[in-house]
Structures are given as structure tokens and as C-alpha cells.
Design an enzyme around this catalytic site. Sequence first.
Site, PDB file in Angstrom:
ATOM      1  NE  ARG A   1      25.240 103.861 -64.031  1.00 29.08           N
ATOM      2  CZ  ARG A   1      25.616 104.099 -62.776  1.00 29.08           C
ATOM      3  NH1 ARG A   1      24.851 103.743 -61.769  1.00 29.08           N
ATOM      4  NH2 ARG A   1      26.757 104.708 -62.527  1.00 29.08           N
ATOM      5  CE1 TYR A   2      19.513 101.433 -64.882  1.00 27.33           C
ATOM      6  CE2 TYR A   2      19.780 103.438 -63.605  1.00 27.33           C
ATOM      7  CZ  TYR A   2      19.864 102.064 -63.697  1.00 27.33           C
ATOM      8  OH  TYR A   2      20.287 101.334 -62.620  1.00 27.33           O
TER       9      TYR A   2
ATOM     10  NE  ARG B   1      15.556 105.019 -63.772  1.00 24.62           N
ATOM     11  CZ  ARG B   1      15.713 103.861 -64.408  1.00 24.62           C
ATOM     12  NH1 ARG B   1      15.515 103.793 -65.714  1.00 24.62           N
ATOM     13  NH2 ARG B   1      16.100 102.785 -63.767  1.00 24.62           N
TER      14      ARG B   1
ATOM     15  CB  CYS C   1      25.295 116.623 -47.087  1.00 30.08           C
ATOM     16  SG  CYS C   1      25.604 115.881 -48.704  1.00 30.08           S
TER      17      CYS C   1
ATOM     18  CB  CYS D   1      26.456 109.899 -44.486  1.00 33.19           C
ATOM     19  SG  CYS D   1      24.952 110.874 -44.461  1.00 33.19           S
TER      20      CYS D   1
ATOM     21  CB  CYS E   1      28.706 109.530 -48.324  1.00 31.99           C
ATOM     22  SG  CYS E   1      28.133 110.313 -49.843  1.00 31.99           S
TER      23      CYS E   1
ATOM     24  NE  ARG F   1      26.427 110.056 -56.629  1.00 34.69           N
ATOM     25  CZ  ARG F   1      25.093 110.010 -56.492  1.00 34.69           C
ATOM     26  NH1 ARG F   1      24.475 110.818 -55.653  1.00 34.69           N
ATOM     27  NH2 ARG F   1      24.389 109.168 -57.218  1.00 34.69           N
TER      28      ARG F   1
ATOM     29  CG  ASP G   1      26.992 101.388 -54.047  1.00 40.08           C
ATOM     30  OD1 ASP G   1      26.491 100.397 -54.600  1.00 40.08           O
ATOM     31  OD2 ASP G   1      26.409 102.493 -53.950  1.00 40.08           O
TER      32      ASP G   1
ATOM     33  CG  ASP H   1      24.231 101.129 -58.563  1.00 38.81           C
ATOM     34  OD1 ASP H   1      24.174 100.772 -59.760  1.00 38.81           O
ATOM     35  OD2 ASP H   1      23.935 102.276 -58.180  1.00 38.81           O
TER      36      ASP H   1
ATOM     37  CE  LYS I   1      20.377 102.750 -57.602  1.00 40.53           C
ATOM     38  NZ  LYS I   1      20.618 103.700 -58.714  1.00 40.53           N
TER      39      LYS I   1
HETATM   40  C1  LIG Z   1      19.924 104.751 -59.019  1.00 44.49           C
HETATM   41  C2  LIG Z   1      20.068 105.525 -60.230  1.00 44.49           C
HETATM   42  C3  LIG Z   1      18.944 105.959 -60.939  1.00 44.49           C
HETATM   43  C4  LIG Z   1      17.521 105.655 -60.472  1.00 44.49           C
HETATM   44  O1  LIG Z   1      17.212 104.325 -60.532  1.00 44.49           O
HETATM   45  P1  LIG Z   1      15.735 103.842 -60.124  1.00 44.49           P
HETATM   46  O2  LIG Z   1      15.850 102.366 -60.156  1.00 44.49           O
HETATM   47  O3  LIG Z   1      14.789 104.421 -61.109  1.00 44.49           O
HETATM   48  O4  LIG Z   1      15.461 104.360 -58.740  1.00 44.49           O
HETATM   49  C5  LIG Z   1      19.148 106.665 -62.103  1.00 44.49           C
HETATM   50  N1  LIG Z   1      20.371 106.940 -62.564  1.00 44.49           N
HETATM   51  C6  LIG Z   1      21.480 106.533 -61.915  1.00 44.49           C
HETATM   52  C7  LIG Z   1      22.811 106.856 -62.482  1.00 44.49           C
HETATM   53  C8  LIG Z   1      21.357 105.823 -60.716  1.00 44.49           C
HETATM   54  O5  LIG Z   1      22.453 105.443 -60.057  1.00 44.49           O
HETATM   55  S1  SF4 Z   2      24.747 109.919 -48.023  1.00 38.25           S
HETATM   56 FE1  SF4 Z   2      26.282 111.290 -48.944  1.00 38.25          FE
HETATM   57  S2  SF4 Z   2      25.144 112.587 -50.340  1.00 38.25           S
HETATM   58 FE2  SF4 Z   2      23.649 111.640 -48.957  1.00 38.25          FE
HETATM   59  S3  SF4 Z   2      23.386 113.121 -47.277  1.00 38.25           S
HETATM   60 FE3  SF4 Z   2      24.950 111.674 -46.637  1.00 38.25          FE
HETATM   61  S4  SF4 Z   2      26.890 112.638 -47.251  1.00 38.25           S
HETATM   62 FE4  SF4 Z   2      25.256 113.656 -48.381  1.00 38.25          FE
END
Ligand SMILES: *Cc1c(COP(=O)(O)O)cnc(C)c1O
Ligand code: SF4
Length: 356
Positions: free
Chosen positions: A101-102, A105, A114, A118, A121, A123, A281, A318, A325
Site C-alpha cells: 500500500r505504501y 514497505r 494465531c 480474537c 480481529c 482479518r 476498523d 485506517d 492510516k
Molecule cells: C499498517 C500498515 C503498514 C504499516 O504502517 P506504519 O504506519 O508504518 O506502522 C504497512 N502496510 C499496510 C498495508 C498497513 O496496513
Molecule cells: S487480532 Fe487477528 S491476527 Fe491478531 S492474533 Fe488476534 S486473531 Fe490473530
Amino acid sequence: MSDIYTLSNGDHSWQRLLADSIVTPEALSRIMPVDMETVRRVMQKYPMRINPYFLSLISEKNGPLWRQCIPDMEELAQDIALEPDPLWEEPQSPVAGLVHRYPDRVLFMVSSQCAMYCRHCMRKRRVGPVGLMTEKDIDRGVAYIRSQPDVREVILSGGDPLLLPDDRIERLLSQLHDIPQVDMIRIHTRTPCTLPQRITGDLVALFRRFAPLYINIQFNHPDEITQVSARACESLADAGIPLGSQTVLLKGVNDDPEVMMRLMRELLKIRVRPYYLHHADPIEGTRHFRTSIETGKQIMIHLRGRMSGMGVPHYMIDLPQGGGKIPILPDYGVSGKPSKLMFRNFAGEVYDYPCE
Ligand SMILES: *Cc1c(COP(=O)(O)O)cnc(C)c1O
Ligand code: SF4
């Protein structure tokens, strides 16, 4: 607060604890006052795993730890504002499991497992299934990163990357370490909180070889900080690994300024530096955890000035559709009540944000 969880046979290795997790409605209803049918229905959609260590920390029904791991009928509530993948992680994924996305990174979701699933979560759509990321997928992700000259940082996430066995972690870290443009590796894990026994001497020794390595941990409530989790964090810190926390603002868990302040203070004591406080989110199945943004701002106002600035995280949301973010700052000025929020991201694009 309980000390290390010891099984009757004395084996409290992380693998043993994981194997002894509660994963069925029957097993859960035998030890906790839950409705088995509810748990069964929720589990048709979302996985459950509660390991004996985290289970031992639960002290009250519907309390902050309970809410994070015990399935709740609310997870099946319908809400058209909520989606499985509102942040568009899948559309921004050039190869399986990797989100780019960025520019500098990438987020690399190397595990779908996991130590605990959670309920809140972000995801939920992709945790649980075994074999979601194969060895081949991981190799493809590494090859993609190698092909991207601007990528300086790889964030290993999941699921939880530390659910992989040591030898796979070692292989992955050395592959990434060998990529010339990759300056640093960051690991996002909940294990120091949900299964601190995972942080073994062997694992810490392995991490030492791959500096600069950063670890961010999700701690959400002060009761999660026990002697065992403190020891896990301290052993990582002693190995020279900078630790950060990524707390999620959750209704009924930590949406209280005093609880949040206690958490941040406890984190500083175990050398975990508060990094982000994430606004929850808009994820399908997590509506009952979402607070207003105003609640988050009030918490930030409470922290700032009352405690060390070292312990005040950035409050982040986000943006939907992969906007990225952005930090939310409390209104120290005077403002009206917004009925519709709009935000601008780093690229200057404007996004609507679903509010409570
Ligand atoms: C949160 C996130 C990051 C990391 O963001 P930082 O602000 O550097 O902590 C990188 N890629 C994605 C897709 C993210 O959701
Ligand atoms: S928040 Fe989601 S990805 Fe993170 S430990 Fe919990 S279940 Fe796993």
C-alpha cells in the site's frame, strides 16, 4: 493474577499449550458459562481457539478478556456499513498474502494461524484455515519483495507469524535479510500477550541474528500483563529488540480512560513502547466492539498531560479502500458534532469514513 500455567504433566511448552486449546463448543461449555448453540453458530463463520494460558486469565463473564476470545452472537449481526475487507487488502495484493500500500514497505501475511482467535480481529476473513499460505506462496512473496527496489521494510503479519515453527521463521528472516534494499524487518505478533511461552530462548537467540528487527505486540488490557508476558517482553528487550504496542480501541475492553492509562503505564514498565492506538476498523462481525471516534479522542486527551509522553500512542484510523492510516488528533479547539466525517490521506485523497 495467575502465574505460569502449568499442565498436570508439567509440560508447558507453547506447542503443548496450543494443542490443549479450547476449539469446540462442547469443550468451552464444560468450563465456561456459555450457550453452546450460540458458540456453534458463530463458529460456522469464524474460528475459535482459546489456549489454556489466556483462558486462565479470564476472571469475569463479559469482562475485557472474555470479550476478546469468547464467541458472541453479535458477531453474526448484519450491518451494511461493515465489510469483510473494507481496507481493500485483497485488491492491493500483488501476490498472495502480501499487501503493498505504501511505497517503502509491505505487509506480508505469512501465517493464518494465531495463538487465540480474537473476536475483534480485523482479518477475521482470513484467520484460521490451515494451509492458506503455503511455502510456495511465501517464496513468491519474497521474490516479489526482491523485485521492488523501493521496499525498505517488510512487516511480517498474519494471522500470527510466530505461530510458524522456528525453522520456517529462520528461513524467512534470512531470505529477507539477504535482500539488499530491505533495511529492516518488523514482526506483528500477539504471542507475547496471548501465549508468551512462545518467546523461548531459542527464538530470542534466532531474532538476535537479524537486527535491526522490530516487534510490535497487540496488548489491549492491563490484565494481559502478567509475570509470564512481562518475562517474554523483557527477554526480547534484553536481546536488543525494540518493542512497540498496537492496541485496538475496543468497546467493553479498554474504552475507558483510566483503563487505557493503566495499560500504557504497565507497557512502559515491561519496556513496550506504546506505538498506535487503533480505532477499530469497520469489519464485518465486529460491530459490538466499535466505539465512536469521539471516545478515542477523549481517551487521548485524558492520557496527554496525565502520564509520561513516552506512553502516549498515536491514535490512528485506517481509511477505507486502501487510503492508508492517518493520525486522529483530539480537538483541543471548539467544534460542532460532525454527522459525516471525511479525511485526507498522505496522498491528498479524500475519503468518507463510516461513523457511529
Ligand atoms: C499498517 C500498515 C503498514 C504499516 O504502517 P506504519 O504506519 O508504518 O506502522 C504497512 N502496510 C499496510 C498495508 C498497513 O496496513
Ligand atoms: S487480532 Fe487477528 S491476527 Fe491478531 S492474533 Fe488476534 S486473531 Fe490473530
